[in-house]
Design an enzyme around this catalytic site. Sequence first.
Site, PDB file in Angstrom:
ATOM      1  N   ASN A  93      -3.071  -9.746  10.268  1.00 17.96           N
ATOM      2  CA  ASN A  93      -2.251  -8.643   9.769  1.00 17.96           C
ATOM      3  C   ASN A  93      -2.144  -8.607   8.252  1.00 17.96           C
ATOM      4  O   ASN A  93      -1.403  -7.797   7.694  1.00 17.96           O
ATOM      5  CB  ASN A  93      -0.838  -8.716  10.365  1.00 17.96           C
ATOM      6  N   VAL A 100      -1.273  -4.632   4.747  1.00 20.89           N
ATOM      7  CA  VAL A 100      -0.351  -5.513   5.454  1.00 20.89           C
ATOM      8  C   VAL A 100       0.270  -4.744   6.602  1.00 20.89           C
ATOM      9  O   VAL A 100       0.796  -3.649   6.406  1.00 20.89           O
ATOM     10  CB  VAL A 100       0.787  -6.026   4.541  1.00 20.89           C
ATOM     11  N   CYS A 101       0.194  -5.285   7.791  1.00 25.79           N
ATOM     12  CA  CYS A 101       0.824  -4.661   8.962  1.00 25.79           C
ATOM     13  C   CYS A 101       2.137  -5.366   9.244  1.00 25.79           C
ATOM     14  O   CYS A 101       2.143  -6.506   9.727  1.00 25.79           O
ATOM     15  CB  CYS A 101      -0.100  -4.753  10.172  1.00 25.79           C
ATOM     16  N   LEU A 102       3.243  -4.707   8.936  1.00 24.36           N
ATOM     17  CA  LEU A 102       4.563  -5.275   9.158  1.00 24.36           C
ATOM     18  C   LEU A 102       5.219  -4.611  10.365  1.00 24.36           C
ATOM     19  O   LEU A 102       4.871  -3.491  10.747  1.00 24.36           O
ATOM     20  CB  LEU A 102       5.432  -5.114   7.917  1.00 24.36           C
TER      21      LEU A 102
END
Length: 449
Positions: A93, A100-102
């Site tokens: 991620n 960025v995968c939050l």
Amino acid sequence: MDQSILRISKELSELQKGSDLSLAVACRDIDVRNVKALIIGPHETPYEFGFFEVSVLVNYYSLTIISFAEYPSKAPHVTCVTTNNGRTRFNPNIYANGKVCLTWRGESGEQWSSAQGLESILLSIQSLMSANPYENEPGFEKPRGGDDEIRKKKAYAQKIHHETLRLSVINRLENYLKITADGKKIKESSERDQESYDDVEEVNIPFEPFKDICKRRFLWYYESYLEAIKKGSGLVKPNQGFATMPFESRGHNGMDGSFDYPDLERRLKNIKKALDEETESWAREGLENTAEETTVSVNLKHQFEQVVGTLKGGDMPHNVSLENGNPFTWVLTYFGRPMTHFDSGLLRIRINFSPRFPEEQPRVKFETRIFHHLVAPDGTICYSPKPNKKEDIMSHVEAIIAALEEDEPAYDPRKIVNLEANKLFWNGEKDGKKLYHRRLRRSVQDSTE
């Protein structure tokens, strides 16, 4: 003042006053748009005790650019610039291209809320640094079973751990100390100095707020780093290449390289030697500062007199002295309290001060050998003064004594500095803690001989 600026200023202040040993934040003067934060990798993960930095500016290691234009009503735009000029992907991620995968960007119930803030961002990034990052990749969350899948998970964790040590710890400390991979000192303006930043996005970075904390934490976690190398080297072959995961691409958005644990061990030991030499150099610099009556030397002399007076008025005969009259080198003599494990003990503790105190915090080391879960094998003690009193030396003295004497501390994996003592103290078995106290008591008795 813009409400977004007021909001982030308040959050920065709260984080700086907090006691979370895995997060640190800073900004240049009053420019809150220039926010940097340090995330220390969680215990028992491939990121363990790695130093990952997030910033509004393109810097080095794991960096994050956050736009606060509509903050906090809208989620900040988070971009990570990983190590090796974007060539290394530290997590499914956290992409090599910066994406960025939050959690708040996904399903219903996970959307961003204005109630969240900078701490939420940092904790979300830290949560990605899990024990099994392979399962962070969409479609791989659920265990599939099978030997091949198990091998991939282990291989992925192994190479992340290797690169965490190499890039986020070793390269960073070598750059801070201005030493080569061979441990040789280099000049800032030399060509070799430029080469030492091969894995860094920018060479000249004037704002480095985490240099001191990373040096001190390296001393805390040195034994853990060596143990990680020992374990890692037993799991792979020398110069074995990194395995490419199904969601990675060689040379792009992946993590290429090979294992070389002997090299990491050699470089770690060079860093430890350089840090010890730097600490010793403070005494020599201190004498020069004392002769010139600099502000820091005058301050240390004044605080020394105050600490002497405070200890004399206390309930125990602890005392401090200056080594060779040098206000930059204090010796704290700790007398064990009656009816405790320290009864009749006599411990000598050296406190080294930098000419740049309090910007650089003291480095404290037990010269008397003691078996304690908060004292590393080389004598470095893990302690934390109150965040708002780091310039007050009495606060440091009190924190040292409190760390030493606390009988029932709360478990905190961020304070693991003595692996053997920690294992006995926290193994959950009565006999283990008994053995720990027996060894502690024996080391205290030895201190009087």
